[in-house]
Design a protein around this motif. Structure first.
Motif, short mmCIF file in Angstrom:
data_model
loop_
_atom_site.label_atom_id
_atom_site.label_comp_id
_atom_site.label_asym_id
_atom_site.label_seq_id
_atom_site.Cartn_x
_atom_site.Cartn_y
_atom_site.Cartn_z
N ILE A 291 5.93 -5.93 -5.75
CA ILE A 291 4.70 -5.88 -5.57
C ILE A 291 4.31 -4.82 -4.88
O ILE A 291 3.42 -3.78 -5.49
N ASN A 292 5.48 -3.71 -4.56
CA ASN A 292 5.38 -2.64 -4.56
C ASN A 292 5.72 -1.99 -5.84
O ASN A 292 4.47 -0.91 -6.28
N GLN A 293 6.66 -2.08 -7.04
CA GLN A 293 5.85 -1.77 -8.58
C GLN A 293 4.57 -1.85 -8.65
O GLN A 293 4.26 -0.72 -9.39
N PHE A 294 4.18 -2.87 -8.49
CA PHE A 294 2.61 -3.11 -9.04
C PHE A 294 1.63 -2.31 -8.15
O PHE A 294 1.27 -1.51 -9.34
N TYR A 295 1.97 -1.78 -7.06
CA TYR A 295 1.29 -0.98 -6.67
C TYR A 295 1.43 0.37 -6.99
O TYR A 295 0.34 1.37 -6.78
N ILE A 296 2.53 0.65 -7.30
CA ILE A 296 2.63 2.23 -7.87
C ILE A 296 1.88 2.02 -9.49
O ILE A 296 0.90 2.74 -9.26
N THR A 297 1.80 1.70 -10.17
CA THR A 297 1.66 0.60 -11.32
C THR A 297 -0.42 1.41 -10.94
O THR A 297 -1.19 1.91 -11.26
N VAL A 298 -1.16 0.21 -10.02
CA VAL A 298 -2.38 0.71 -9.82
C VAL A 298 -2.58 2.23 -9.15
O VAL A 298 -3.79 2.39 -9.18
N GLY A 299 -1.56 1.96 -8.13
CA GLY A 299 -2.00 3.79 -7.79
C GLY A 299 -2.74 4.66 -8.96
O GLY A 299 -3.00 6.16 -8.74
N ILE A 300 -1.30 5.10 -10.07
CA ILE A 300 -1.49 6.13 -11.25
C ILE A 300 -2.86 5.48 -11.68
O ILE A 300 -3.22 6.46 -12.17
N PHE A 301 -3.31 4.30 -11.86
CA PHE A 301 -4.19 4.27 -12.73
C PHE A 301 -5.60 4.71 -12.15
O PHE A 301 -6.19 4.86 -12.68
N VAL A 302 -5.28 4.42 -10.78
CA VAL A 302 -6.49 5.02 -9.99
C VAL A 302 -6.43 5.87 -10.28
O VAL A 302 -7.95 6.44 -10.83
N GLY B 239 -0.03 10.75 -9.89
CA GLY B 239 -0.56 10.29 -10.35
C GLY B 239 -1.84 11.55 -10.62
O GLY B 239 -2.81 12.07 -11.47
N VAL B 240 -2.41 11.42 -9.49
CA VAL B 240 -3.37 12.34 -9.45
C VAL B 240 -3.75 13.97 -9.53
O VAL B 240 -4.24 14.36 -9.89
N VAL B 241 -1.72 14.28 -9.94
CA VAL B 241 -2.02 15.75 -10.11
C VAL B 241 -2.27 16.60 -11.16
O VAL B 241 -3.04 17.77 -11.46
N ALA B 242 -2.20 15.48 -12.37
CA ALA B 242 -2.89 15.74 -13.93
C ALA B 242 -3.81 16.36 -13.83
O ALA B 242 -4.26 16.90 -14.77
N LEU C 87 0.84 -1.14 0.26
CA LEU C 87 0.00 0.05 0.09
C LEU C 87 1.03 1.25 -0.09
O LEU C 87 0.61 2.36 -0.25
N GLY C 88 2.42 1.74 0.42
CA GLY C 88 2.81 1.98 0.35
C GLY C 88 2.94 2.83 -1.42
O GLY C 88 2.89 3.95 -1.26
N GLY C 89 3.04 1.41 -2.10
CA GLY C 89 3.17 1.51 -3.09
C GLY C 89 2.55 2.46 -3.81
O GLY C 89 2.10 3.60 -4.71
N LEU C 90 0.84 2.24 -3.42
CA LEU C 90 -0.32 2.50 -4.26
C LEU C 90 -0.23 3.95 -3.73
O LEU C 90 -0.92 4.66 -4.03
N LEU C 91 0.00 4.32 -2.83
CA LEU C 91 0.18 5.92 -2.07
C LEU C 91 0.76 7.01 -2.92
O LEU C 91 0.60 8.45 -3.45
N PHE C 92 2.12 6.32 -2.99
CA PHE C 92 3.12 6.78 -4.12
C PHE C 92 2.86 6.97 -5.55
O PHE C 92 2.64 8.26 -5.66
N GLY C 93 2.19 5.70 -6.07
CA GLY C 93 1.33 5.77 -7.51
C GLY C 93 0.25 7.45 -7.57
O GLY C 93 0.73 8.02 -8.40
#
Length: 472
Positions: free
Chosen positions: A154-165, A43-46, A33-39
């Motif tokens: 998994i950390n990198q996977f969550y980063i990409t999920v975070g960007i996608f979300v 990404g949300v600033v766009a 989840l640290g990676g999800l928050l990272f992503g």
């Protein structure tokens, strides 16, 4: 510790088949989840920047500053993350980071003035920087060797999920007057889950062993391995400490001869991950697609969502391949794919493709992201969690992470100016040239670490001026 019988015994213990019970699932969900928050928070600033000119009367420079402040704070947070994690433990610092994520997201979401908005984003940025370094470090230290690649990735996977979300959130909330507040505030939810989940997981047994807390280290290993007898792995950790690899090692250890090669690998990959253009593409994908011929804003945003989906899917593929195909081989495959796609994008812009041919550029952007997602994206974070000695691992990873964030800030900051100065085609060809250098760098010095315990990797990397170590 020599690489003889003791290492072999430790390796065999780490490689014993382990049932993937609820502990494995908990590690996979909570720590990532640290990676999800990272992503998500990067990404949300766009979408957020579309609201700020009307709400706070921002011009282009203030919008740029709003984006940059989180990146600068991330570099600042990463700079101190290693020393903090060495002093107070990986788990403890991650828990504090979760609180910082929640507080920063809440403050930015309810901001009534520019200083409060920027303070909230700075807090989130600092949390991003800390978590981007400590999450892969913690995961690498709690995972057994035979599934460390998948767990850390998994950390990198969550980063990409975070960007996608974040892309989806931007799209769904863009029609609401206060949509930007919800975009920023949604980061509170995974922050709370991370905080709660980390209360269940144990501290890193390697950190505990390095602090002489042997009984706690043994208890942590029993929980993580789901077995009562962890004496072999615990013995390897204790020998590592006895032979001088202590967490109290001075900063001067970073400048010793044996650290030269790991630092070159870590800092080099950190820089190449950014100067090959990934975040310029992810942050400005809608603009790139419009320039390629997709005149509709909605179509460009949806295409960007598609790129986010490609990023997620291919990172999941990388998780399946890292512990079978190996880090170095997968890294090279990814770099070659990035090179070809960047070259086609650059040439496509230079010959000014129009109409249906513009979709060639859109497709190649997706291909570029796909090859990044199976190679340089996850492998950089995995390798820096593996190659540094325990004594200095946290601080060395901080240096590599700071190099990554500073490179990110520079490349993102100059991207639009670079387009104006030399044009889109030459810009992407410049990224292709940087990818050629990354390939040569990988061939020259990046080691293979698949299936090795962290102690074996440390011993085999202690040969600074020899050829790259490659395990079968």
């Amino acid at each position: 510790m020599n690489t003889g019988e003791s290492s072999a015994t430790a390796a065999s213990a780490s490689d014993l088949p382990q049932k993937r019970d609820w502990r494995f699932i908990l590690i996979a969900i909570v720590s990532g989840l640290g990676g999800l928050l990272f992503g998500y928070d990067t990404g949300v600033v766009a979408g957020v920047v579309l609201f700020l000119p009307n709400v706070f009367h921002f011009g282009a420079s203030m919008n740029g500053l709003f984006v940059a402040i989180a990146l600068a704070a991330a570099a600042f947070g990463a700079a101190f993350a290693g020393a903090l994690s060495d002093a107070f433990g990986r788990r403890s610092v991650l828990m504090v980071t979760a609180v910082l994520f929640v507080a920063g997201a809440m403050l930015a979401a309810i901001a009534w003035s520019v200083p409060i908005l920027f303070l909230g984003r700075a807090m989130v940025g600092a949390a991003i920087g800390v978590s981007s370094m400590i999450t892969p470090l913690y995961l690498s230290e709690i995972a057994a060797a035979h599934w460390r690649g998948a767990i850390v990735t998994i950390n990198q996977f969550y980063i990409t999920v975070g960007i996608f979300v974040s892309y989806i959130a931007d799209y769904l909330l863009s029609g609401f007057t206060d949509g930007w507040r919800w975009m920023l505030g949604l980061g509170i939810i995974p922050g709370v889950i991370l905080l709660i989940g980390m209360t269940i997981l144990p501290e890193s047994p390697r950190w505990l062993s390095g602090r002489g807390l042997v009984m706690r280290a043994e208890a942590a290993l029993r929980f993580l391995r789901n077995q009562l007898d962890v004496s072999v792995e615990l013995g390897a950790l204790r020998r590592d400490v006895v032979e001088g690899t202590r967490l109290a090692a001075p900063w001067s250890l970073l400048f010793e001869h044996k650290m030269r090669r790991p630092l070159i690998v870590g800092i080099g990959l950190a820089i190449f991950q950014q100067i090959t253009g990934i975040n310029a593409v992810l942050y400005f994908a809608p603009s790139i697609f419009q320039a390629a011929g997709l005149s509709s804003t909605s179509v460009s945003i949806l295409a960007t969502v598609g790129i986010g989906a490609v990023n997620v899917v291919m990172t999941a593929v990388a998780m399946r391949l890292l512990d079978s195909s190996g880090r170095r081989r997968l890294l090279l495959w990814g770099l070659w794919g990035m090179l070809v796609s960047l070259a086609i994008i650059g040439v496509g812009f230079m010959v000014q493709l129009h109409g249906a041919l513009a979709y060639v550029i859109v497709t190649m952007v997706a291909v570029f992201v796909a090859f990044f997602a199976i190679g340089l994206g996850p492998i950089f974070w995995l390798l820096i969690s593996e190659i540094f000695p325990l004594a200095i691992r946290g601080r060395a990873m901080s240096i590599a992470t700071v190099a990554n964030w500073v490179s990110n800030m520079v490349i993102t900051g100059i991207f639009l100016n670079l387009l104006l100065a030399i044009g889109r085609g030459p810009t992407f060809l410049l990224y292709a040239g940087m990818t050629v250098l990354a390939i040569l760098f990988t061939l020259w010095i990046v080691p293979e670490t698949k299936g090795r315990t962290l102690e074996e990797i440390e011993n085999n990397l202690d040969v600074a001026d020899q050829k790259p170590v490659s395990y079968p």
